[in-house]
Design a protein around this motif. Structure first.
Motif, PDB file in Angstrom:
ATOM      1  N   PHE A 149       0.779  -1.051  -0.150  1.00  0.00           N
ATOM      2  CA  PHE A 149       0.112   0.178   0.007  1.00  0.00           C
ATOM      3  C   PHE A 149       0.782   1.151   0.044  1.00  0.00           C
ATOM      4  O   PHE A 149       0.431   2.338  -0.298  1.00  0.00           O
ATOM      5  N   ASP A 150       1.857   1.252   0.821  1.00  0.00           N
ATOM      6  CA  ASP A 150       2.885   2.434   0.603  1.00  0.00           C
ATOM      7  C   ASP A 150       4.200   2.297  -0.055  1.00  0.00           C
ATOM      8  O   ASP A 150       5.066   3.342  -0.188  1.00  0.00           O
ATOM      9  N   GLU A 151       4.756   1.098  -0.404  1.00  0.00           N
ATOM     10  CA  GLU A 151       5.964   0.949  -0.997  1.00  0.00           C
ATOM     11  C   GLU A 151       5.980   0.453  -2.352  1.00  0.00           C
ATOM     12  O   GLU A 151       6.817  -0.097  -3.046  1.00  0.00           O
ATOM     13  N   ASP A 152       4.701   0.249  -2.993  1.00  0.00           N
ATOM     14  CA  ASP A 152       4.639  -0.669  -4.163  1.00  0.00           C
ATOM     15  C   ASP A 152       3.461  -0.226  -5.092  1.00  0.00           C
ATOM     16  O   ASP A 152       2.893   0.898  -4.805  1.00  0.00           O
ATOM     17  N   LEU A 153       2.922  -1.080  -5.902  1.00  0.00           N
ATOM     18  CA  LEU A 153       2.083  -0.730  -6.917  1.00  0.00           C
ATOM     19  C   LEU A 153       0.725  -0.153  -6.486  1.00  0.00           C
ATOM     20  O   LEU A 153       0.080   0.683  -7.262  1.00  0.00           O
ATOM     21  N   TRP A 154       0.151  -0.394  -5.046  1.00  0.00           N
ATOM     22  CA  TRP A 154      -0.858   0.259  -4.857  1.00  0.00           C
ATOM     23  C   TRP A 154      -0.699   1.562  -4.327  1.00  0.00           C
ATOM     24  O   TRP A 154      -1.934   2.342  -3.750  1.00  0.00           O
ATOM     25  N   TYR A 155       0.384   2.169  -4.146  1.00  0.00           N
ATOM     26  CA  TYR A 155       0.486   3.542  -3.553  1.00  0.00           C
ATOM     27  C   TYR A 155       0.162   4.601  -4.330  1.00  0.00           C
ATOM     28  O   TYR A 155      -0.619   5.597  -4.021  1.00  0.00           O
ATOM     29  N   GLU A 156       0.558   4.643  -5.710  1.00  0.00           N
ATOM     30  CA  GLU A 156       0.225   5.728  -6.506  1.00  0.00           C
ATOM     31  C   GLU A 156      -1.424   6.007  -6.697  1.00  0.00           C
ATOM     32  O   GLU A 156      -1.675   7.048  -6.426  1.00  0.00           O
ATOM     33  N   PRO A 157      -2.073   4.863  -6.852  1.00  0.00           N
ATOM     34  CA  PRO A 157      -3.653   5.085  -7.015  1.00  0.00           C
ATOM     35  C   PRO A 157      -4.350   5.411  -5.734  1.00  0.00           C
ATOM     36  O   PRO A 157      -5.091   6.389  -5.795  1.00  0.00           O
ATOM     37  N   LEU A 158      -3.596   4.931  -4.470  1.00  0.00           N
ATOM     38  CA  LEU A 158      -4.202   5.250  -3.303  1.00  0.00           C
ATOM     39  C   LEU A 158      -4.196   6.722  -2.995  1.00  0.00           C
ATOM     40  O   LEU A 158      -4.809   7.241  -2.604  1.00  0.00           O
ATOM     41  N   LEU A 159      -2.946   7.375  -3.569  1.00  0.00           N
ATOM     42  CA  LEU A 159      -2.605   9.004  -3.463  1.00  0.00           C
ATOM     43  C   LEU A 159      -3.775   9.764  -4.104  1.00  0.00           C
ATOM     44  O   LEU A 159      -4.078  10.882  -4.048  1.00  0.00           O
ATOM     45  N   THR A 160      -4.396   8.890  -5.418  1.00  0.00           N
ATOM     46  CA  THR A 160      -5.203   9.534  -5.941  1.00  0.00           C
ATOM     47  C   THR A 160      -6.715   9.643  -5.446  1.00  0.00           C
ATOM     48  O   THR A 160      -7.639  10.387  -5.993  1.00  0.00           O
ATOM     49  N   GLY A 161      -6.847   8.860  -4.558  1.00  0.00           N
ATOM     50  CA  GLY A 161      -7.933   8.465  -3.622  1.00  0.00           C
ATOM     51  C   GLY A 161      -8.918   7.519  -4.197  1.00  0.00           C
ATOM     52  O   GLY A 161     -10.073   7.068  -3.496  1.00  0.00           O
ATOM     53  N   ARG A 162      -8.440   6.773  -5.031  1.00  0.00           N
ATOM     54  CA  ARG A 162      -9.210   5.677  -5.824  1.00  0.00           C
ATOM     55  C   ARG A 162      -8.243   4.259  -6.027  1.00  0.00           C
ATOM     56  O   ARG A 162      -7.371   4.359  -6.976  1.00  0.00           O
ATOM     57  N   LEU A 163      -8.244   3.064  -5.239  1.00  0.00           N
ATOM     58  CA  LEU A 163      -7.509   2.136  -5.518  1.00  0.00           C
ATOM     59  C   LEU A 163      -8.552   0.949  -6.070  1.00  0.00           C
ATOM     60  O   LEU A 163      -9.318   0.291  -5.431  1.00  0.00           O
ATOM     61  N   ALA A 164      -8.458   0.558  -7.450  1.00  0.00           N
ATOM     62  CA  ALA A 164      -9.384  -0.282  -8.016  1.00  0.00           C
ATOM     63  C   ALA A 164      -8.665  -1.546  -8.299  1.00  0.00           C
ATOM     64  O   ALA A 164      -7.679  -1.544  -9.213  1.00  0.00           O
ATOM     65  N   LEU A 165      -9.104  -2.547  -7.621  1.00  0.00           N
ATOM     66  CA  LEU A 165      -8.509  -3.987  -7.790  1.00  0.00           C
ATOM     67  C   LEU A 165      -9.744  -4.948  -7.975  1.00  0.00           C
ATOM     68  O   LEU A 165     -10.772  -4.719  -7.236  1.00  0.00           O
ATOM     69  N   PRO A 166      -9.333  -5.990  -8.346  1.00  0.00           N
ATOM     70  CA  PRO A 166     -10.432  -6.974  -8.731  1.00  0.00           C
ATOM     71  C   PRO A 166     -10.413  -8.110  -7.438  1.00  0.00           C
ATOM     72  O   PRO A 166      -9.945  -9.279  -7.654  1.00  0.00           O
ATOM     73  N   THR A 167     -11.015  -7.570  -6.338  1.00  0.00           N
ATOM     74  CA  THR A 167     -10.576  -8.300  -5.263  1.00  0.00           C
ATOM     75  C   THR A 167     -11.747  -9.372  -4.822  1.00  0.00           C
ATOM     76  O   THR A 167     -11.765 -10.044  -3.854  1.00  0.00           O
ATOM     77  N   GLY A 168     -13.167  -8.796  -5.405  1.00  0.00           N
ATOM     78  CA  GLY A 168     -14.236  -9.418  -5.177  1.00  0.00           C
ATOM     79  C   GLY A 168     -14.769  -9.559  -3.753  1.00  0.00           C
ATOM     80  O   GLY A 168     -15.342 -10.462  -3.404  1.00  0.00           O
ATOM     81  N   GLY A 169     -14.220  -8.621  -2.836  1.00  0.00           N
ATOM     82  CA  GLY A 169     -14.626  -8.572  -1.428  1.00  0.00           C
ATOM     83  C   GLY A 169     -13.970  -9.587  -0.608  1.00  0.00           C
ATOM     84  O   GLY A 169     -14.496  -9.776   0.512  1.00  0.00           O
ATOM     85  N   VAL A 170     -12.883 -10.448  -1.259  1.00  0.00           N
ATOM     86  CA  VAL A 170     -12.643 -11.433  -0.306  1.00  0.00           C
ATOM     87  C   VAL A 170     -11.614 -10.818   0.736  1.00  0.00           C
ATOM     88  O   VAL A 170     -10.997  -9.873   0.290  1.00  0.00           O
ATOM     89  N   ARG A 171     -11.268 -11.440   1.878  1.00  0.00           N
ATOM     90  CA  ARG A 171     -10.321 -10.764   2.774  1.00  0.00           C
ATOM     91  C   ARG A 171      -9.066 -11.285   2.462  1.00  0.00           C
ATOM     92  O   ARG A 171      -8.668 -12.506   2.003  1.00  0.00           O
ATOM     93  N   GLU A 172      -8.011 -10.618   2.944  1.00  0.00           N
ATOM     94  CA  GLU A 172      -6.858 -10.757   2.679  1.00  0.00           C
ATOM     95  C   GLU A 172      -5.993 -10.506   4.183  1.00  0.00           C
ATOM     96  O   GLU A 172      -6.160  -9.473   4.664  1.00  0.00           O
ATOM     97  N   VAL A 226     -12.110   0.469  -4.762  1.00  0.00           N
ATOM     98  CA  VAL A 226     -13.075  -0.082  -5.801  1.00  0.00           C
ATOM     99  C   VAL A 226     -12.999  -1.607  -6.183  1.00  0.00           C
ATOM    100  O   VAL A 226     -11.926  -1.622  -6.865  1.00  0.00           O
ATOM    101  N   ASP A 227     -13.879  -2.296  -6.114  1.00  0.00           N
ATOM    102  CA  ASP A 227     -13.906  -3.418  -6.683  1.00  0.00           C
ATOM    103  C   ASP A 227     -14.209  -3.438  -7.923  1.00  0.00           C
ATOM    104  O   ASP A 227     -15.410  -3.328  -8.445  1.00  0.00           O
ATOM    105  N   VAL A 228     -13.388  -4.018  -9.059  1.00  0.00           N
ATOM    106  CA  VAL A 228     -13.410  -3.711 -10.300  1.00  0.00           C
ATOM    107  C   VAL A 228     -13.335  -5.115 -10.787  1.00  0.00           C
ATOM    108  O   VAL A 228     -13.112  -6.014 -10.337  1.00  0.00           O
ATOM    109  N   SER A 229     -13.866  -5.541 -12.208  1.00  0.00           N
ATOM    110  CA  SER A 229     -13.747  -6.796 -12.658  1.00  0.00           C
ATOM    111  C   SER A 229     -12.385  -7.063 -13.349  1.00  0.00           C
ATOM    112  O   SER A 229     -11.844  -5.914 -13.421  1.00  0.00           O
ATOM    113  N   PRO A 230     -12.004  -8.247 -13.476  1.00  0.00           N
ATOM    114  CA  PRO A 230     -10.765  -8.549 -14.085  1.00  0.00           C
ATOM    115  C   PRO A 230     -10.304  -7.687 -15.486  1.00  0.00           C
ATOM    116  O   PRO A 230      -9.490  -7.104 -15.481  1.00  0.00           O
ATOM    117  N   ALA A 231     -11.285  -7.857 -16.274  1.00  0.00           N
ATOM    118  CA  ALA A 231     -11.260  -7.131 -17.376  1.00  0.00           C
ATOM    119  C   ALA A 231     -11.193  -5.476 -17.357  1.00  0.00           C
ATOM    120  O   ALA A 231     -10.344  -4.849 -17.949  1.00  0.00           O
TER     121      ALA A 231
END
Ligand SMILES: NC(=O)c1ccc[n+]([C@@H]2O[C@H](COP(=O)([O-])OP(=O)(O)OC[C@H]3O[C@@H](n4cnc5c(N)ncnc54)[C@H](OP(=O)(O)O)[C@@H]3O)[C@@H](O)[C@H]2O)c1
Length: 291
Positions: A149-172, A226-231
């Motif tokens: 979330f802060d040192e890799d791929l998800w960091y820049e999207p987070l700073l824009t306010g929107r992290l869109a990933l195809p997670t399906g609401g599953v826990r991690e 934001v949960d998005v589809s794989p496509a």
């Protein structure tokens, strides 16, 4: 003197008798785990060779001429796999011929058999190659890192306010990289862990919605997952300029997430360190408060 014989004489946790001149090679030494493994080993008084393309010791997977000086007089290797599987067996063979007696491999939850057709070819081959090496090995099977979330791929999207990933609401159960590094340093320097796999996660699963909400609250920023589809995810990655093979790998990793293969907490941190894994909230407090 054999470092592993010496360490086993001292027993688990005993470092007092570690002789000078024994070196541990840390690959990926500028990365999220590697630089923390380097720090922890040096804190333990161990001689470390920090290696990567831009490290003190230049090591490039794509330049086999850089391997010999990295593995010379090394007792153990922290191995971060390259994407290209074909490079790994020749490196492992060269390291063993040079006297390396132990490998600790950073891999993923699920392991070589659970990665599927597209994801994790390098990590799967690293697992196979060290198991076939004839010397001691230990595998770390890690959940997704909190530090993504802060040192890799998800960091820049987070700073824009929107992290869109195809997670399906599953826990991690995101694992704190500080825990990964502490486990790795222990596996590299203490006896009794050879020939085993340790799956590492945080103590509890969070949905990505919950994780991002914690980060938003700590940082005072407006952010959401934001949960998005794989496509849709693939289309967004291509629009950001990611090459097709990376798009496929990332989508294949989230296929594993949505299938629930990474959802249950694992107890590797407790098995190795004898304590609970670090909660996600502690990572958030350290990395995001007032950021
Ligand atoms: N992120 C996760 O949630 C997660 C979870 C489980 C497993 N993993 C696995 O962890 C590994 C990545 O580890 P990490 O996150 O600690 O590293 P990282 O932060 O991704 O950094 C990559 C490291 O590799 C080095 N590197 C890149 N290309 C190289 C090359 N051609 N030759 C030599 N070194 C090279 C980089 O340094 P230079 O640029 O200086 O070369 C850097 O030190 C991957 O195998 C990944 O699949 C990640």
């Amino acid at each position: 003197m054999d470092i592993w014989v010496e360490l086993s004489r001292m027993g688990r946790g005993g470092m007092a008798g570690l002789t000078s001149g024994m070196t541990i090679l840390v690959l990926g030494a500028t990365g999220k785990t590697g630089r923390r493994v380097v720090g922890r080993l040096r804190d333990r008084g161990v001689a470390v060779r920090a290696a990567s393309r831009s490290s003190e010791t230049r090591f490039d997977w794509e330049d086999s001429g850089s391997w010999a000086s990295a593995v010379r007089d090394v007792a153990a290797v922290y191995l971060i796999a390259p994407e290209e599987p074909k490079l790994i067996e020749p490196f492992v063979d060269q390291a063993v011929a040079a006297g390396v007696a132990k490998f600790v491999v950073l891999s993923g939850r699920g392991g070589a058999d659970g990665f599927g057709e597209v994801f994790g070819h390098g990590m799967a081959e690293a697992e196979r190659a060290v198991k076939a090496s004839g010397v001691a090995w230990t595998i770390i099977g890690s959940n997704n890192f909190a530090q993504n979330f802060d040192e890799d791929l998800w960091y820049e999207p987070l700073l824009t306010g929107r992290l869109a990933l195809p997670t399906g609401g599953v826990r991690e159960p995101f694992v704190d990289v500080e825990d990964v590094a502490e486990v790795a340093a222990t596996l590299l320097t203490e006896d009794g862990y050879d020939g085993r796999r340790y799956d590492l996660s945080g103590p509890e699963g969070l949905t990505f919605d919950e994780a991002v909400a914690q980060i938003a609250a700590a940082s005072g920023r407006t952010m959401s997952h934001v949960d998005v589809s794989p496509a849709e995810y693939g289309a967004e990655l291509r629009a950001q300029g990611y090459p097709e093979d990376v798009v496929e790998q990332l989508n294949a990793m989230f296929d594993l997430v949505r299938a629930g293969l990474l959802a249950e907490p694992a107890d590797g941190v407790r098995q190795v360190l004898g304590r609970d894994a670090t909660p996600f909230a502690a990572y958030v407090d350290r990395a995001w408060r007032r950021r």
